[in-house]
Design a protein around this motif. Structure first.
Motif, short mmCIF file in Angstrom:
data_model
loop_
_atom_site.label_atom_id
_atom_site.label_comp_id
_atom_site.label_asym_id
_atom_site.label_seq_id
_atom_site.Cartn_x
_atom_site.Cartn_y
_atom_site.Cartn_z
N SER A 1 -2.82 -5.27 12.78
CA SER A 1 -1.81 -4.21 12.75
C SER A 1 -1.47 -3.71 14.16
CB SER A 1 -2.33 -3.04 11.90
OG SER A 1 -3.54 -2.54 12.44
N PHE B 1 -11.82 -11.86 5.67
CA PHE B 1 -11.62 -10.40 5.67
C PHE B 1 -12.84 -9.68 5.10
CE2 PHE B 1 -10.41 -6.48 3.49
CZ PHE B 1 -9.78 -5.79 4.51
N GLY C 1 -9.88 -5.50 12.18
CA GLY C 1 -10.57 -5.17 13.43
C GLY C 1 -10.19 -6.07 14.60
N THR D 1 -8.55 -11.37 9.53
CA THR D 1 -7.91 -10.08 9.77
C THR D 1 -8.93 -8.97 9.57
OG1 THR D 1 -7.18 -9.39 7.58
CG2 THR D 1 -5.79 -10.97 8.69
N ARG E 1 0.82 -1.22 0.00
CA ARG E 1 0.00 0.00 0.00
C ARG E 1 0.84 1.25 0.00
NH1 ARG E 1 -4.22 -1.70 4.81
NH2 ARG E 1 -4.45 -3.83 4.06
#
Ligand code: 3PG
Length: 212
Positions: A185, A136, A164, A162, A51
């Motif tokens: 994360s 996801f 939240g 993945t 990203r």
């Protein structure tokens, strides 16, 4: 690499630790230290999302860290798959799938953790041979309750959810029999990484590694 072979590899990677850090690397200068801090804390499998402009070089640098297994996340195109493989990624993760992504992972021998969020998507991937999938966005798609329910009719598919997930709810997922690991994360907070507080990253990683 066939989907079944890809899932075998994906399972091996997902079983290394209960948590796969999902990383957005803004500053290449921090990539190596970040990887070292996470691996030192007990989280060897790292997902670097494609990203940011630094992502591919970060994968290259982080792949040199002893004990780490670096993968590329946010794979959206065949070009992403090709570039991730060339940078040294040992696995790939995609938010959902397209035929072109699946073809590219087969062609470039990149084990994929393909994203799915509904019973139909899970079944279509299973029919192809993908027995390990990413769920996801996990919390927004029904969370641990969804995965518990889907485990009744489709117990043969294992997941890495993945989206939240954090320390507060990771155990809700990890306690389920169809969960290999979770991604998130939270182990590498933006501000902590920005100030280079590697001791804190290692502490967060160790806390996550002790889940389960
Ligand atoms: C993502 O796509 O960024 C991952 O799913 C991680 O989500 P998180 O930031 O909610 O952990």
């Amino acid at each position: 690499m066939t989907p079944a072979e890809q899932s075998l590899k994906a399972a091996e990677i997902c079983r290394l630790a209960p948590v796969v850090p999902v990383l957005v690397i803004d500053d290449l200068a921090q990539a190596r230290s970040l990887a070292e801090a996470l691996v030192a804390g007990g989280l060897p499998a790292l997902e670097v999302t494609l990203r940011t402009p630094a992502a591919l070089d970060a994968i290259r640098m982080m792949s040199e860290v002893a004990g780490g297994r670096v993968g590329a996340g946010t794979l959206m195109t065949p070009a992403d798959v090709k570039a991730a493989k060339a940078a040294g990624a040992t696995f790939g993760v995609s938010p959902g799938v397209t035929e072109r992504i699946l073809d590219a992972c087969a062609e470039y021998d990149l084990p994929l953790l393909p994203g799915a969020a509904t019973a139909t998507e899970i079944m279509v991937l299973l029919e192809m041979g993908y027995t390990v999938q990413k769920f996801f966005p996990a919390e927004q798609s029904g969370g641990a309750a969804f995965l518990k329910s889907i485990g009744s009719p489709i117990p043969q598919v294992k997941f890495c959810p993945t989206g939240g997930i954090g320390l507060k709810n990771a155990r809700d997922y990890l306690s389920l029999s169809n969960i290999l690991c979770v991604g998130g994360s939270w182990v590498a907070p933006k501000e902590t990484v920005a100030r280079g507080d590697w001791a804190e990253v290692t502490r967060l990683a160790a806390e996550a590694a002790a889940l389960r």
